[in-house]
Motif scaffolding. Structure first.
Motif, PDB file in Angstrom:
ATOM      1  N   ILE A  40     -72.126 -20.970   8.040  1.00 55.81           N
ATOM      2  CA  ILE A  40     -70.907 -20.154   7.957  1.00 55.81           C
ATOM      3  C   ILE A  40     -70.459 -20.040   6.502  1.00 55.81           C
ATOM      4  O   ILE A  40     -70.078 -18.967   6.036  1.00 55.81           O
ATOM      5  N   LEU A  41     -70.538 -21.158   5.772  1.00 61.09           N
ATOM      6  CA  LEU A  41     -70.190 -21.150   4.351  1.00 61.09           C
ATOM      7  C   LEU A  41     -71.108 -20.209   3.575  1.00 61.09           C
ATOM      8  O   LEU A  41     -70.647 -19.435   2.730  1.00 61.09           O
ATOM      9  N   TYR A  97     -63.115 -24.570  -2.167  1.00 59.19           N
ATOM     10  CA  TYR A  97     -61.795 -25.185  -2.019  1.00 59.19           C
ATOM     11  C   TYR A  97     -61.242 -24.920  -0.617  1.00 59.19           C
ATOM     12  O   TYR A  97     -60.759 -25.837   0.050  1.00 59.19           O
ATOM     13  N   LEU A  98     -61.325 -23.689  -0.163  1.00 64.13           N
ATOM     14  CA  LEU A  98     -60.853 -23.360   1.180  1.00 64.13           C
ATOM     15  C   LEU A  98     -61.692 -24.058   2.254  1.00 64.13           C
ATOM     16  O   LEU A  98     -61.167 -24.510   3.268  1.00 64.13           O
ATOM     17  N   LYS A 101     -60.647 -27.646   2.587  1.00 64.04           N
ATOM     18  CA  LYS A 101     -59.382 -27.792   3.311  1.00 64.04           C
ATOM     19  C   LYS A 101     -59.619 -27.831   4.815  1.00 64.04           C
ATOM     20  O   LYS A 101     -58.918 -28.531   5.542  1.00 64.04           O
ATOM     21  N   GLU A 102     -60.610 -27.081   5.286  1.00 62.15           N
ATOM     22  CA  GLU A 102     -60.942 -27.050   6.711  1.00 62.15           C
ATOM     23  C   GLU A 102     -61.797 -28.244   7.125  1.00 62.15           C
ATOM     24  O   GLU A 102     -61.731 -28.684   8.273  1.00 62.15           O
ATOM     25  N   ASN A 103     -62.617 -28.767   6.216  1.00 64.74           N
ATOM     26  CA  ASN A 103     -63.544 -29.864   6.506  1.00 64.74           C
ATOM     27  C   ASN A 103     -63.236 -31.034   5.578  1.00 64.74           C
ATOM     28  O   ASN A 103     -63.639 -31.040   4.417  1.00 64.74           O
ATOM     29  N   ILE A 123     -59.548 -27.949  -9.850  1.00 63.61           N
ATOM     30  CA  ILE A 123     -60.253 -26.774  -9.329  1.00 63.61           C
ATOM     31  C   ILE A 123     -59.266 -25.644  -9.028  1.00 63.61           C
ATOM     32  O   ILE A 123     -59.619 -24.477  -9.086  1.00 63.61           O
ATOM     33  N   LYS A 124     -58.029 -25.981  -8.749  1.00 58.73           N
ATOM     34  CA  LYS A 124     -57.035 -24.959  -8.428  1.00 58.73           C
ATOM     35  C   LYS A 124     -56.902 -23.933  -9.549  1.00 58.73           C
ATOM     36  O   LYS A 124     -56.547 -22.791  -9.301  1.00 58.73           O
ATOM     37  N   LYS A 125     -57.189 -24.325 -10.793  1.00 58.29           N
ATOM     38  CA  LYS A 125     -57.139 -23.371 -11.907  1.00 58.29           C
ATOM     39  C   LYS A 125     -58.152 -22.249 -11.699  1.00 58.29           C
ATOM     40  O   LYS A 125     -57.860 -21.088 -11.939  1.00 58.29           O
TER      41      LYS A 125
END
Length: 163
Positions: A40-41, A97-98, A101-103, A123-125
């Motif tokens: 899926i990724l 990153y997303l 958050k799920e895994n 990593i948010k940058k």
């Protein structure tokens, strides 16, 4: 099952070619993530112009040698998932990153952008860098708002002149 030297060289050359054409790379630990979730990724990655490979670290170290992603070598242990951003520097970071958050067992180790290592906490940058599509949507919204505002001001000035 081990692979022969020809296949190893082919993998190294393929990764090296991707590394030369990429803007940024993010590495992660794919431990305890089943293959369905990885598929899926990968599907989401294709939609976002991101190349994903799960590779042994010895091969990855040889592939990123003398590239802008050489700074990632320090964080390579066991098997590594590497995601390359092809068109937008933040697309791989945002995707992983997303996904993390799920895994909860999926851990981002770090990223490389313009030859510099970025810790996983920062990593948010890279995630905040808008994609081209998002930038165009924002521009279109701004133009639309400006046009509507100008129309309203014009109508108001006509109304004021008539009074």
């Amino acid at each position: 099952m081990s692979i022969n030297i020809k296949k190893k060289k082919k993998i190294i050359n393929e990764i090296k070619k991707i590394s030369e054409n990429s803007l940024s790379a993010v590495i992660a630990d794919p431990k305890k993530i089943n293959s369905n979730k990885i598929n899926i990724l990968r599907k989401n990655a294709r939609k976002n112009n991101v190349k994903i490979k799960v590779i042994k670290n010895t091969l990855l170290k040889k592939a990123i040698h003398k590239t802008q992603f050489e700074c990632l070598k320090k964080k390579l242990k066991n098997f590594t998932l590497i995601a390359y951003s092809i068109k937008n520097p933040g697309s791989a970071a945002k995707l992983l990153y997303l996904f993390s958050k799920e895994n909860k067992t999926f851990k981002i180790k770090g990223a490389a952008f313009e030859g510099k290592f970025i810790k996983s906490k920062k990593i948010k940058k890279l995630v905040s860098i808008p994609t081209y599509k998002e930038s165009i949507q924002k521009l279109m919204f701004t133009i639309k708002e400006a046009t509507i505002g100008k129309l309203v001001r014009t109508l108001m000035s006509i109304k004021n002149k008539k009074e």
